[in-house]
Design a protein around this motif. Structure first.
Motif, mmCIF file in Angstrom:
data_model
loop_
_atom_site.group_PDB
_atom_site.id
_atom_site.type_symbol
_atom_site.label_atom_id
_atom_site.label_comp_id
_atom_site.label_asym_id
_atom_site.label_seq_id
_atom_site.Cartn_x
_atom_site.Cartn_y
_atom_site.Cartn_z
ATOM 1 N N VAL B 168 0.826 -1.193 0.000
ATOM 2 C CA VAL B 168 0.000 0.000 0.000
ATOM 3 C C VAL B 168 0.873 1.261 0.000
ATOM 4 O O VAL B 168 1.985 1.249 0.535
ATOM 5 N N SER B 169 0.402 2.288 -0.655
ATOM 6 C CA SER B 169 1.047 3.592 -0.577
ATOM 7 C C SER B 169 -0.020 4.663 -0.748
ATOM 8 O O SER B 169 -1.218 4.357 -0.688
ATOM 9 N N THR B 265 6.779 2.458 -3.601
ATOM 10 C CA THR B 265 6.944 2.304 -5.055
ATOM 11 C C THR B 265 5.634 1.904 -5.737
ATOM 12 O O THR B 265 5.583 1.762 -6.959
ATOM 13 N N ILE B 266 4.573 1.709 -4.940
ATOM 14 C CA ILE B 266 3.248 1.463 -5.541
ATOM 15 C C ILE B 266 2.714 2.810 -6.020
ATOM 16 O O ILE B 266 2.448 3.706 -5.218
ATOM 17 N N ILE B 267 2.589 2.960 -7.314
ATOM 18 C CA ILE B 267 2.225 4.252 -7.905
ATOM 19 C C ILE B 267 0.879 4.170 -8.640
ATOM 20 O O ILE B 267 0.016 5.010 -8.497
ATOM 21 N N ARG B 268 0.678 3.136 -9.430
ATOM 22 C CA ARG B 268 -0.457 2.973 -10.358
ATOM 23 C C ARG B 268 -0.368 4.000 -11.482
ATOM 24 O O ARG B 268 -0.123 5.173 -11.250
ATOM 25 N N GLY B 269 -0.620 3.546 -12.696
ATOM 26 C CA GLY B 269 -0.361 4.379 -13.860
ATOM 27 C C GLY B 269 -1.251 5.594 -14.077
ATOM 28 O O GLY B 269 -0.781 6.676 -14.394
ATOM 29 N N THR B 274 -5.507 9.271 -6.859
ATOM 30 C CA THR B 274 -5.104 10.453 -6.091
ATOM 31 C C THR B 274 -4.837 10.133 -4.620
ATOM 32 O O THR B 274 -4.072 10.839 -3.986
ATOM 33 N N GLY B 275 -5.460 9.136 -4.061
ATOM 34 C CA GLY B 275 -5.296 8.876 -2.624
ATOM 35 C C GLY B 275 -4.516 7.593 -2.365
ATOM 36 O O GLY B 275 -3.420 7.413 -2.869
ATOM 37 N N ILE B 276 -5.121 6.714 -1.562
ATOM 38 C CA ILE B 276 -4.507 5.427 -1.242
ATOM 39 C C ILE B 276 -4.442 4.565 -2.506
ATOM 40 O O ILE B 276 -5.402 4.496 -3.271
ATOM 41 N N VAL B 277 -3.303 3.926 -2.717
ATOM 42 C CA VAL B 277 -3.167 2.967 -3.817
ATOM 43 C C VAL B 277 -2.615 1.673 -3.247
ATOM 44 O O VAL B 277 -1.813 1.692 -2.314
#
Lengths: 286, 286
Positions: B168-169, B265-269, B274-277
């Motif tokens: 999680v990030s 390093t969890i970013i999502r493309g 905008t928030g929790i990923v």
């Protein structure tokens, strides 16, 4: 963020399934699935994308040229969104014909695409149940499929003869009639196309057009197309295997408590229909 | 009848579902459906065809320009086969925002299309479960969604920490870091894109590229991206709402017996994250 400029409408010709619509669709598909599986059919599926060439030989020219969604992909391949499922299932069966144990009973609930003029209840994408039996040559396969169709309607709470009727005919019997009249290929095609539209035309106009296609054979053709009982078709075709087949079917189904209505105007559009053809008629459009 | 000349292969990049494959897919979808519905989510769907303009603002430029299946229909409309479901569900929610009672919990199992180089296990059509909550602004929505993801894996017989980990990030925390370093928009974009590829690059090469983008702020950025625990991120961002949010999330989930792994390093493309990923990592690729 230009949300306000974006339409919230779906693409023209298709629909959104909000949860209440989805629940209806799921109920319907569930009845289809359970019934098909009670009859021993196994579910398959494939992508909506197919090589365009798959439709070139087997689907009507009108659909391929005017009604398919076709495009060229980034790798220069001609792609079509499937307008019907039969070419796909034929392709899949052909691809595994050595491994499969026939008879094979398969069903699918594909979504299909046709770019056509939209009418009430007829959009450019629709879902349908496809049930096929491969590897049975005789009328017992037709008995199975029609019983399955009947069972689905029963499972939706409808009653044969009250809410719906199952109309049946035979493309083979039609060919037997053409043989008895020694019609050539062109005329057969014209008569078949016109017969398919009989119930959407006025009687006089239908006769006039048939006369111009079929000439002196018109009266025999009309007596066939007007037959509302398998016993009253022209005597010349009663001695054919096609007649025996449909007579057997109708009698067998009656014995199985599933009444069929002989209706020679049931034609079905595609060229790959060769034997028994049937349609379930809604007696209560509401 | 030129059957012999016709290929029995499906269109390049998609697959056929023979009954044994279909049975696997149905089992998987059934676990997804039952779990989503236990969490109070309702199923929706839409057509694979969408107006091309739907993707112009919200999807990454790379996907729209190079990876979509797009074409012009017979009525001269620009159509795209959906490459992801989020724009569709946003459109549908927007279309009924006055009638819906929020919060809305919706799920769908769409098939999605991307024209990209094919790899093992990655074709041009795939199915995925989409679960969305609309109308909840705080971290409780993230708690729900992550619990749901965890429950699905449990229902497939997998164990958190043994067979998978949930990483999680927070995109908001990343922005807080950028704010603390007063990075301009261009640099933020470059750092984010590079960070997204961190685990696919050699350490030295990654540092070198980061140095060339971020200059003197590189060491702080690296200390953030190397943090394997929420407590060891740079002190300058611990005073932000974004930090409180993700700390609350991780602690709440631990209390609910669902361990999360902090992984910057969890970013999502896509830009709309905008928030929790989070991502579920398979610990056992077999």
């Amino acid at each position: 963020m230009n949300d306000k400029k974006l339409s919230t409408e779906p693409y023209k010709g298709v629909r959104d399934f909000y949860p209440e619509n989805m629940a209806e669709q799921r109920y319907m598909f569930e009845v289809w699935r359970l019934t098909a599986e009670q009859f021993g059919f196994q579910e398959y599926n494939a992508s909506v994308l197919e090589p365009a060439e798959l439709y070139r030989h087997k689907t009507s020219t009108e659909i391929v040229n005017e009604q398919t969604y076709s495009f060229t992909d980034r790798g220069d391949r001609a792609v079509t969104l499937r307008p019907e499922m039969t070419p796909t299932v034929a392709r899949m069966i052909a691809g595994r014909r050595r491994e499969l144990s026939f008879p094979v009973r398969w069903y699918s609930i594909p979504n299909l695409f046709r770019y056509e003029r939209m009418q009430r209840g007829r959009l450019r994408e629709h879902w349908q149940l496809n049930c096929d039996i491969f590897g049975i040559d005789d009328v017992s396969a037709d008995v199975e499929i029609i019983l399955l169709a009947n069972e689905i309607f029963k499972n939706f709470g409808a009653e044969n003869g009250l809410h719906y009727e199952i109309h049946v005919s035979s493309r083979r019997l039609l060919e037997a009639l053409y043989d008895s009249l020694t019609l050539d290929k062109e005329i057969r095609l014209g008569v078949t196309r016109l017969a398919d539209r009989k119930n959407k035309m006025e009687v006089d106009e239908f006769k006039r057009q048939m006369q111009s296609i079929a000439g002196e054979t018109t009266s025999v053709i009309l007596s066939f197309l007007n037959a509302d009982n398998i016993n009253v078709v022209p005597e010349t075709i009663k001695d054919t295997p096609a007649y025996t087949e449909i007579l057997t079917l109708i009698n067998t189904m009656t014995d199985l408590d599933c009444q069929l209505v002989f209706d020679p105007t049931i034609i079905r559009g595609f060229d790959y229909y060769t034997g028994i053809v049937f349609e379930v008629m809604d007696l209560d459009p509401e």
